[in-house]
Write a protein that holds these residues in place. Sequence first.
Motif, PDB file in Angstrom:
ATOM      1  N   VAL A  52       0.981  -1.088  -0.231  1.00 43.62           N
ATOM      2  CA  VAL A  52      -0.054  -0.094   0.131  1.00 43.62           C
ATOM      3  C   VAL A  52       1.046   1.416   0.103  1.00 43.62           C
ATOM      4  O   VAL A  52       2.009   1.361   0.390  1.00 43.62           O
ATOM      5  CB  VAL A  52      -0.842   0.182   1.223  1.00 43.62           C
ATOM      6  N   ASP A  53       0.415   2.381  -0.664  1.00 49.87           N
ATOM      7  CA  ASP A  53       0.960   3.699  -0.393  1.00 49.87           C
ATOM      8  C   ASP A  53       1.061   4.019   0.918  1.00 49.87           C
ATOM      9  O   ASP A  53       1.839   4.755   1.408  1.00 49.87           O
ATOM     10  CB  ASP A  53       0.316   4.608  -1.378  1.00 49.87           C
ATOM     11  N   ASP A  54       0.121   3.963   1.579  1.00 49.42           N
ATOM     12  CA  ASP A  54      -0.236   4.952   2.927  1.00 49.42           C
ATOM     13  C   ASP A  54      -0.625   4.014   3.925  1.00 49.42           C
ATOM     14  O   ASP A  54      -2.004   4.090   3.973  1.00 49.42           O
ATOM     15  CB  ASP A  54      -1.020   6.061   2.859  1.00 49.42           C
ATOM     16  N   PRO A  55       0.276   3.164   4.555  1.00 48.54           N
ATOM     17  CA  PRO A  55      -0.500   2.306   5.335  1.00 48.54           C
ATOM     18  C   PRO A  55      -0.760   2.974   6.624  1.00 48.54           C
ATOM     19  O   PRO A  55      -0.556   3.802   7.049  1.00 48.54           O
ATOM     20  CB  PRO A  55       0.796   1.191   5.891  1.00 48.54           C
ATOM     21  N   SER A  56      -1.906   2.255   7.383  1.00 45.30           N
ATOM     22  CA  SER A  56      -2.674   2.900   8.256  1.00 45.30           C
ATOM     23  C   SER A  56      -3.476   1.805   9.388  1.00 45.30           C
ATOM     24  O   SER A  56      -3.501   0.510   8.768  1.00 45.30           O
ATOM     25  CB  SER A  56      -3.774   3.925   8.007  1.00 45.30           C
ATOM     26  N   ALA A  57      -4.133   2.363  10.092  1.00 46.10           N
ATOM     27  CA  ALA A  57      -5.166   1.177  10.922  1.00 46.10           C
ATOM     28  C   ALA A  57      -6.065   0.937   9.849  1.00 46.10           C
ATOM     29  O   ALA A  57      -6.541  -0.176  10.008  1.00 46.10           O
ATOM     30  CB  ALA A  57      -5.485   1.938  11.979  1.00 46.10           C
ATOM     31  N   TYR A  58      -6.637   1.602   9.289  1.00 48.40           N
ATOM     32  CA  TYR A  58      -7.576   1.370   8.123  1.00 48.40           C
ATOM     33  C   TYR A  58      -7.036   0.275   7.195  1.00 48.40           C
ATOM     34  O   TYR A  58      -7.944  -0.675   6.778  1.00 48.40           O
ATOM     35  CB  TYR A  58      -8.139   2.636   7.519  1.00 48.40           C
ATOM     36  N   THR A  59      -5.876   0.296   6.891  1.00 48.65           N
ATOM     37  CA  THR A  59      -5.186  -0.828   5.955  1.00 48.65           C
ATOM     38  C   THR A  59      -5.516  -2.073   6.784  1.00 48.65           C
ATOM     39  O   THR A  59      -5.864  -3.090   5.827  1.00 48.65           O
ATOM     40  CB  THR A  59      -3.705  -0.695   5.961  1.00 48.65           C
ATOM     41  N   LEU A  60      -5.142  -2.177   8.151  1.00 51.37           N
ATOM     42  CA  LEU A  60      -5.353  -3.486   8.708  1.00 51.37           C
ATOM     43  C   LEU A  60      -6.931  -3.646   8.704  1.00 51.37           C
ATOM     44  O   LEU A  60      -7.112  -4.999   8.449  1.00 51.37           O
ATOM     45  CB  LEU A  60      -4.980  -3.283  10.176  1.00 51.37           C
ATOM     46  N   VAL A  61      -7.872  -2.884   9.091  1.00 50.32           N
ATOM     47  CA  VAL A  61      -9.266  -3.163   9.187  1.00 50.32           C
ATOM     48  C   VAL A  61      -9.635  -3.713   7.978  1.00 50.32           C
ATOM     49  O   VAL A  61     -10.663  -4.501   7.874  1.00 50.32           O
ATOM     50  CB  VAL A  61      -9.949  -2.163   9.754  1.00 50.32           C
ATOM     51  N   GLU A  62      -9.237  -2.977   6.968  1.00 51.75           N
ATOM     52  CA  GLU A  62      -9.847  -3.378   5.432  1.00 51.75           C
ATOM     53  C   GLU A  62      -9.595  -4.636   5.055  1.00 51.75           C
ATOM     54  O   GLU A  62     -10.319  -5.536   4.611  1.00 51.75           O
ATOM     55  CB  GLU A  62      -9.298  -2.288   4.469  1.00 51.75           C
ATOM     56  N   THR A  63      -8.278  -5.196   5.607  1.00 47.53           N
ATOM     57  CA  THR A  63      -7.745  -6.575   5.172  1.00 47.53           C
ATOM     58  C   THR A  63      -8.485  -7.492   6.006  1.00 47.53           C
ATOM     59  O   THR A  63      -8.880  -8.496   5.387  1.00 47.53           O
ATOM     60  CB  THR A  63      -6.329  -6.472   5.331  1.00 47.53           C
ATOM     61  N   PHE A  64      -8.812  -6.997   7.409  1.00 48.98           N
ATOM     62  CA  PHE A  64      -9.642  -8.123   8.053  1.00 48.98           C
ATOM     63  C   PHE A  64     -10.946  -8.148   7.429  1.00 48.98           C
ATOM     64  O   PHE A  64     -11.564  -9.344   7.462  1.00 48.98           O
ATOM     65  CB  PHE A  64      -9.739  -7.464   9.531  1.00 48.98           C
ATOM     66  N   ILE A  65     -11.594  -7.095   6.835  1.00 48.68           N
ATOM     67  CA  ILE A  65     -12.998  -7.246   6.421  1.00 48.68           C
ATOM     68  C   ILE A  65     -12.993  -8.293   5.330  1.00 48.68           C
ATOM     69  O   ILE A  65     -14.017  -8.995   4.977  1.00 48.68           O
ATOM     70  CB  ILE A  65     -13.536  -5.863   6.219  1.00 48.68           C
ATOM     71  N   GLU A  66     -12.002  -7.974   4.572  1.00 47.22           N
ATOM     72  CA  GLU A  66     -12.130  -8.492   3.247  1.00 47.22           C
ATOM     73  C   GLU A  66     -11.560 -10.260   3.445  1.00 47.22           C
ATOM     74  O   GLU A  66     -12.361 -11.074   3.017  1.00 47.22           O
ATOM     75  CB  GLU A  66     -10.976  -8.149   2.316  1.00 47.22           C
ATOM     76  N   GLU A  67     -10.870 -10.298   4.395  1.00 45.75           N
ATOM     77  CA  GLU A  67     -10.300 -11.712   4.652  1.00 45.75           C
ATOM     78  C   GLU A  67     -11.448 -12.505   5.250  1.00 45.75           C
ATOM     79  O   GLU A  67     -11.540 -13.707   5.082  1.00 45.75           O
ATOM     80  CB  GLU A  67      -8.916 -11.739   5.563  1.00 45.75           C
ATOM     81  N   PHE A  68     -12.386 -11.912   6.260  1.00 44.24           N
ATOM     82  CA  PHE A  68     -13.096 -12.624   6.897  1.00 44.24           C
ATOM     83  C   PHE A  68     -14.617 -12.300   6.554  1.00 44.24           C
ATOM     84  O   PHE A  68     -15.776 -12.870   7.016  1.00 44.24           O
ATOM     85  CB  PHE A  68     -13.075 -12.524   8.638  1.00 44.24           C
ATOM     86  N   GLY A  69     -14.782 -11.724   5.245  1.00 41.92           N
ATOM     87  CA  GLY A  69     -16.084 -11.526   4.650  1.00 41.92           C
ATOM     88  C   GLY A  69     -17.297 -10.869   5.205  1.00 41.92           C
ATOM     89  O   GLY A  69     -18.408 -10.899   5.051  1.00 41.92           O
TER      90      GLY A  69
END
Length: 97
Positions: A52-69
């Motif tokens: 990602v260009d700008d890593p943040s807490a949102y990067t992590l939450v976005e990944t979690f949401i995608e990974e767990f549906g």
Amino acid sequence: MQIAEVEEGGHNSKWGIEDRHWQLARHHLCDDNQIPAESLSAYLFRDYGFEVDDPSAYTLVETFIEEFGYEFGGEAFSHLYRTSDSEITEESFVTND
């Protein structure tokens, strides 16, 4: 067993989760409290790389949401998890070249 169900018994057991499992999980596992999404995501993905260009807490939450549906802002996510100000910043991430 208040959140999951056994669909078949014996050595070939298959497990499923109850309908509206997020409500049951919050009640039975979290003492009716919401789980901080940023902290859980940081823990679960602590050993993963992100492009990602700008890593943040949102990067992590976005990944979690995608990974767990989940759907961000959806009924299940909003009931079980909370997002809030986080101390996770771009500096919390390590660059891996």
